[in-house]
Write a protein that holds these residues in place. Structure first.
Motif, short mmCIF file in Angstrom:
data_model
loop_
_atom_site.label_atom_id
_atom_site.label_comp_id
_atom_site.label_asym_id
_atom_site.label_seq_id
_atom_site.Cartn_x
_atom_site.Cartn_y
_atom_site.Cartn_z
N GLY A 14 0.78 -1.22 0.00
CA GLY A 14 0.00 0.00 0.00
C GLY A 14 0.81 1.28 0.00
O GLY A 14 0.26 2.37 0.16
N MET A 15 2.11 1.18 -0.24
CA MET A 15 2.95 2.38 -0.26
C MET A 15 2.83 3.08 -1.61
O MET A 15 2.64 2.44 -2.64
CB MET A 15 4.40 2.02 0.03
CG MET A 15 4.63 1.52 1.45
SD MET A 15 6.34 1.04 1.75
CE MET A 15 7.11 2.64 1.95
N SER A 16 2.98 4.39 -1.60
CA SER A 16 2.94 5.17 -2.83
C SER A 16 4.29 5.08 -3.54
O SER A 16 5.28 4.62 -2.96
CB SER A 16 2.63 6.63 -2.53
OG SER A 16 3.73 7.24 -1.89
N LYS A 17 4.32 5.54 -4.79
CA LYS A 17 5.58 5.52 -5.54
C LYS A 17 6.65 6.34 -4.82
O LYS A 17 7.81 5.94 -4.76
CB LYS A 17 5.37 6.08 -6.95
CG LYS A 17 4.62 5.16 -7.87
CD LYS A 17 4.55 5.72 -9.26
CE LYS A 17 3.51 6.81 -9.30
NZ LYS A 17 3.19 7.25 -10.65
N ARG A 18 6.28 7.47 -4.27
CA ARG A 18 7.25 8.33 -3.58
C ARG A 18 7.76 7.66 -2.31
O ARG A 18 8.95 7.74 -1.99
CB ARG A 18 6.63 9.67 -3.25
CG ARG A 18 6.46 10.53 -4.47
CD ARG A 18 5.97 11.89 -4.12
NE ARG A 18 5.74 12.65 -5.33
CZ ARG A 18 5.32 13.89 -5.35
NH1 ARG A 18 5.07 14.52 -4.22
NH2 ARG A 18 5.15 14.52 -6.48
N GLN A 19 6.89 7.00 -1.59
CA GLN A 19 7.31 6.30 -0.38
C GLN A 19 8.24 5.13 -0.72
O GLN A 19 9.23 4.89 -0.04
CB GLN A 19 6.10 5.79 0.40
CG GLN A 19 5.27 6.89 1.02
CD GLN A 19 3.95 6.36 1.58
OE1 GLN A 19 3.38 5.42 1.04
NE2 GLN A 19 3.49 6.98 2.66
N ILE A 20 7.90 4.42 -1.78
CA ILE A 20 8.74 3.31 -2.24
C ILE A 20 10.12 3.84 -2.63
O ILE A 20 11.15 3.28 -2.24
CB ILE A 20 8.09 2.56 -3.42
CG1 ILE A 20 6.81 1.86 -2.97
CG2 ILE A 20 9.05 1.58 -4.06
CD1 ILE A 20 5.97 1.31 -4.11
N ALA A 21 10.13 4.93 -3.39
CA ALA A 21 11.39 5.51 -3.85
C ALA A 21 12.26 5.93 -2.67
O ALA A 21 13.47 5.65 -2.64
CB ALA A 21 11.11 6.70 -4.76
N ALA A 22 11.67 6.59 -1.69
CA ALA A 22 12.44 7.02 -0.52
C ALA A 22 12.94 5.82 0.27
O ALA A 22 14.07 5.82 0.77
CB ALA A 22 11.58 7.92 0.35
N SER A 23 12.15 4.80 0.39
CA SER A 23 12.51 3.61 1.15
C SER A 23 13.67 2.84 0.51
O SER A 23 14.54 2.34 1.21
CB SER A 23 11.30 2.70 1.29
OG SER A 23 11.65 1.48 1.88
N LEU A 24 13.68 2.78 -0.83
CA LEU A 24 14.67 1.99 -1.54
C LEU A 24 15.85 2.80 -2.06
O LEU A 24 16.81 2.24 -2.58
CB LEU A 24 14.02 1.24 -2.71
CG LEU A 24 12.94 0.23 -2.33
CD1 LEU A 24 12.33 -0.37 -3.58
CD2 LEU A 24 13.51 -0.84 -1.43
N GLY A 25 15.75 4.12 -1.98
CA GLY A 25 16.85 4.95 -2.47
C GLY A 25 16.90 5.02 -3.99
O GLY A 25 17.98 5.10 -4.57
N VAL A 26 15.73 4.98 -4.62
CA VAL A 26 15.64 5.14 -6.07
C VAL A 26 14.74 6.33 -6.36
O VAL A 26 14.09 6.86 -5.45
CB VAL A 26 15.08 3.86 -6.77
CG1 VAL A 26 15.99 2.68 -6.53
CG2 VAL A 26 13.68 3.55 -6.30
N SER A 27 14.68 6.75 -7.61
CA SER A 27 13.81 7.87 -7.94
C SER A 27 12.35 7.42 -8.02
O SER A 27 12.07 6.24 -8.27
CB SER A 27 14.23 8.50 -9.27
OG SER A 27 13.92 7.64 -10.34
N ALA A 28 11.45 8.36 -7.82
CA ALA A 28 10.03 8.05 -7.93
C ALA A 28 9.69 7.63 -9.36
O ALA A 28 8.83 6.77 -9.58
CB ALA A 28 9.19 9.26 -7.51
N THR A 29 10.39 8.21 -10.33
CA THR A 29 10.17 7.84 -11.73
C THR A 29 10.56 6.40 -11.97
O THR A 29 9.86 5.65 -12.66
CB THR A 29 10.97 8.77 -12.65
OG1 THR A 29 10.62 10.12 -12.39
CG2 THR A 29 10.73 8.46 -14.11
N ALA A 30 11.70 5.98 -11.40
CA ALA A 30 12.15 4.59 -11.58
C ALA A 30 11.17 3.62 -10.92
O ALA A 30 10.85 2.57 -11.49
CB ALA A 30 13.54 4.41 -10.99
#
Length: 111
Positions: A14-30
């Motif tokens: 249920g995480m958003s793209k931005r939350q996923i990106a911050a959690s994994l250290g990747v860009s939201a676009t990726a």
């Protein structure tokens, strides 16, 4: 190393793209592109048993299509020699080249 499994797992949580990106250290676009590719491939979390990381990556990011054989280039020295002759035009030379190499360059690229 791609973090495809983690992106899919966090998205299913249920995480958003931005939350996923911050959690994994990747860009939201990726992260968004990974989710988009997974959706197109019909993959969702949990992934099928036995699906290796390499197979998963190949499914979402297939290798680039190999470039076609290069188009045959005109012999520019011969073109310039022929253009010195009276009555010879670039259009005539291109048509002759096109007759021999139908997959060659179009007239606008030939000029």
């Amino acid at each position: 190393m791609r973090k495809i499994r983690d992106v899919l797992r966090l998205s299913a949580a249920g995480m958003s793209k931005r939350q996923i990106a911050a959690s994994l250290g990747v860009s939201a676009t990726a992260a968004g592109e990974c989710l988009r590719r997974a959706r197109r491939a019909g993959l969702h979390w949990p992934l099928p048993e036995g699906l290796t990381d390499d197979a998963l990556e190949r499914g979402l990011y297939p290798p680039a299509v190999t470039a076609r054989e290069r188009r045959p280039r005109p012999d520019w020295a011969a073109v310039h020699r022929e253009l010195r002759r009276p009555g010879v035009t670039l259009q005539l030379l291109w048509e002759e080249h096109r007759g021999v190499h139908p997959d060659g360059y179009g007239y606008s690229r030939y000029c």
